[in-house]
Write a protein that holds these residues in place. Sequence first.
Motif, mmCIF file in Angstrom:
data_model
loop_
_atom_site.group_PDB
_atom_site.id
_atom_site.type_symbol
_atom_site.label_atom_id
_atom_site.label_comp_id
_atom_site.label_asym_id
_atom_site.label_seq_id
_atom_site.Cartn_x
_atom_site.Cartn_y
_atom_site.Cartn_z
ATOM 1 N N ARG A 208 0.717 9.017 13.058
ATOM 2 C CA ARG A 208 0.543 9.093 11.616
ATOM 3 C C ARG A 208 1.026 7.818 10.946
ATOM 4 O O ARG A 208 1.941 7.147 11.413
ATOM 5 N N ASP A 209 0.388 7.519 9.842
ATOM 6 C CA ASP A 209 0.781 6.353 9.047
ATOM 7 C C ASP A 209 0.464 6.676 7.592
ATOM 8 O O ASP A 209 -0.435 7.484 7.300
ATOM 9 N N ILE A 210 1.201 6.063 6.694
ATOM 10 C CA ILE A 210 0.940 6.255 5.274
ATOM 11 C C ILE A 210 1.138 4.918 4.566
ATOM 12 O O ILE A 210 2.127 4.224 4.797
ATOM 13 N N LEU A 211 0.148 4.539 3.780
ATOM 14 C CA LEU A 211 0.201 3.298 3.012
ATOM 15 C C LEU A 211 0.403 3.659 1.550
ATOM 16 O O LEU A 211 -0.462 4.296 0.938
ATOM 17 N N HIS B 151 -2.160 6.209 -0.521
ATOM 18 C CA HIS B 151 -1.801 6.933 -1.731
ATOM 19 C C HIS B 151 -0.946 6.058 -2.650
ATOM 20 O O HIS B 151 -0.585 4.935 -2.306
ATOM 21 N N SER B 152 -0.628 6.612 -3.802
ATOM 22 C CA SER B 152 0.192 5.933 -4.802
ATOM 23 C C SER B 152 1.119 6.941 -5.447
ATOM 24 O O SER B 152 0.745 8.106 -5.637
ATOM 25 N N GLU B 153 2.296 6.488 -5.813
ATOM 26 C CA GLU B 153 3.219 7.364 -6.538
ATOM 27 C C GLU B 153 2.674 7.751 -7.904
ATOM 28 O O GLU B 153 3.093 8.753 -8.488
ATOM 29 N N THR C 21 -11.109 -1.333 -2.447
ATOM 30 C CA THR C 21 -11.114 -2.274 -1.322
ATOM 31 C C THR C 21 -9.884 -2.107 -0.439
ATOM 32 O O THR C 21 -9.986 -2.145 0.800
ATOM 33 N N ILE C 22 -8.721 -1.912 -1.043
ATOM 34 C CA ILE C 22 -7.515 -1.666 -0.250
ATOM 35 C C ILE C 22 -7.702 -0.440 0.632
ATOM 36 O O ILE C 22 -7.378 -0.448 1.829
ATOM 37 N N LEU D 162 -8.688 10.273 11.481
ATOM 38 C CA LEU D 162 -8.780 10.807 10.126
ATOM 39 C C LEU D 162 -8.126 9.854 9.140
ATOM 40 O O LEU D 162 -7.030 9.339 9.388
ATOM 41 N N THR D 163 -8.802 9.626 8.005
ATOM 42 C CA THR D 163 -8.219 8.860 6.900
ATOM 43 C C THR D 163 -8.347 9.670 5.622
ATOM 44 O O THR D 163 -9.418 10.209 5.322
ATOM 45 N N LEU D 164 -7.266 9.749 4.874
ATOM 46 C CA LEU D 164 -7.228 10.488 3.610
ATOM 47 C C LEU D 164 -6.838 9.526 2.495
ATOM 48 O O LEU D 164 -5.773 8.901 2.553
ATOM 49 N N VAL D 165 -7.709 9.414 1.488
ATOM 50 C CA VAL D 165 -7.506 8.457 0.389
ATOM 51 C C VAL D 165 -7.154 9.222 -0.886
ATOM 52 O O VAL D 165 -7.868 10.156 -1.273
ATOM 53 N N ALA D 166 -6.060 8.805 -1.533
ATOM 54 C CA ALA D 166 -5.572 9.503 -2.724
ATOM 55 C C ALA D 166 -5.642 11.005 -2.502
ATOM 56 O O ALA D 166 -6.212 11.744 -3.299
ATOM 57 N N PRO D 167 -5.046 11.497 -1.420
ATOM 58 C CA PRO D 167 -5.295 12.876 -1.013
ATOM 59 C C PRO D 167 -4.641 13.904 -1.931
ATOM 60 O O PRO D 167 -3.457 13.817 -2.253
#
Length: 294
Positions: A260-263, A239-241, A280-281, A131-136
């Motif tokens: 689990r990992d978080i970028l 995600h981003s702050e 792209t990231i 599973l990948t979650l982008v700007a979740p």
Amino acid sequence: MTTRQKVSFPGADATLTGNLFLPGTDRPTAGVVVAGTWTSVKEMMADRYAERLADRGYAALSFDFTGFGESGGEPRDVENPAGRVRDIHHAVTFLGHHPSVDAGRLGALGICAAAMYMADNTAHDSRIRSLTLVAPWLHDAVVCEAAYGGAEAVAEKIAMGRAARSRFDETGEIEYVPVVSTTDPGAAMPYDIDFYLNPARGAIPAWPNRFAVMAWADWLTYDAIALAPKIIQPTLLVHSEDAAIPDGARRFHAGLAGPRDILWTQGTQFDFYDTEPQVTISVDSAAAHFGRTL
């Protein structure tokens, strides 16, 4: 070379329409189901991510949920978390049976609100291996109160939603407000959001910019944070702050039962939908994660 096929497949209550992006390979490859923000249609951001994943060697399916875009189903344009999770389950079934896809290597990618729906299906669907979650956007009651102006404001919206649902049940009429508006304070997002208002970005003809008021009740009582301990599959968050509710992402990530990992990168919420370098990231990170785990 990546190719795109227009596809249709059965959902629980209607025929769903999607785009299947395939890499130029002769053997079955890993497959990924992709979905985007609340109220969105596939052309707004899911297609972009699916095509980029296909460029990186994955078969990727984007689709319109029941009652949205090119998919069938009534009522139209009603955000329903449980219904969206059911649709994802059917999309996984379709993708897993496609001859270009290795059914033992299926993943899911959710952008913004679809992070909740993909997480929900993953928690209950062992066919999803990664599973990948982008700007979740990942909320529970605490997050909703912080995001929507406090407990009283949330309760008011829930009451509005239930009243609108009762009117629909009695009359068949749906009360809509804009999803985004700079002039209507009743809009779901009464803000100047360029992505949703700019025809060069998300304000495309296929997206009617309308939100069914009755959807507030289901949306605001949905608890995605509670899903995390049920997810044992490897999960990546990007995600981003400066994006939406990073505290929700942190709490969800901390509760995950599996690897689990978080970028943490940079950008606003809407940058992750269609702007470089955020897209792209995110795609590169997702492709690498799926490469390790599928």
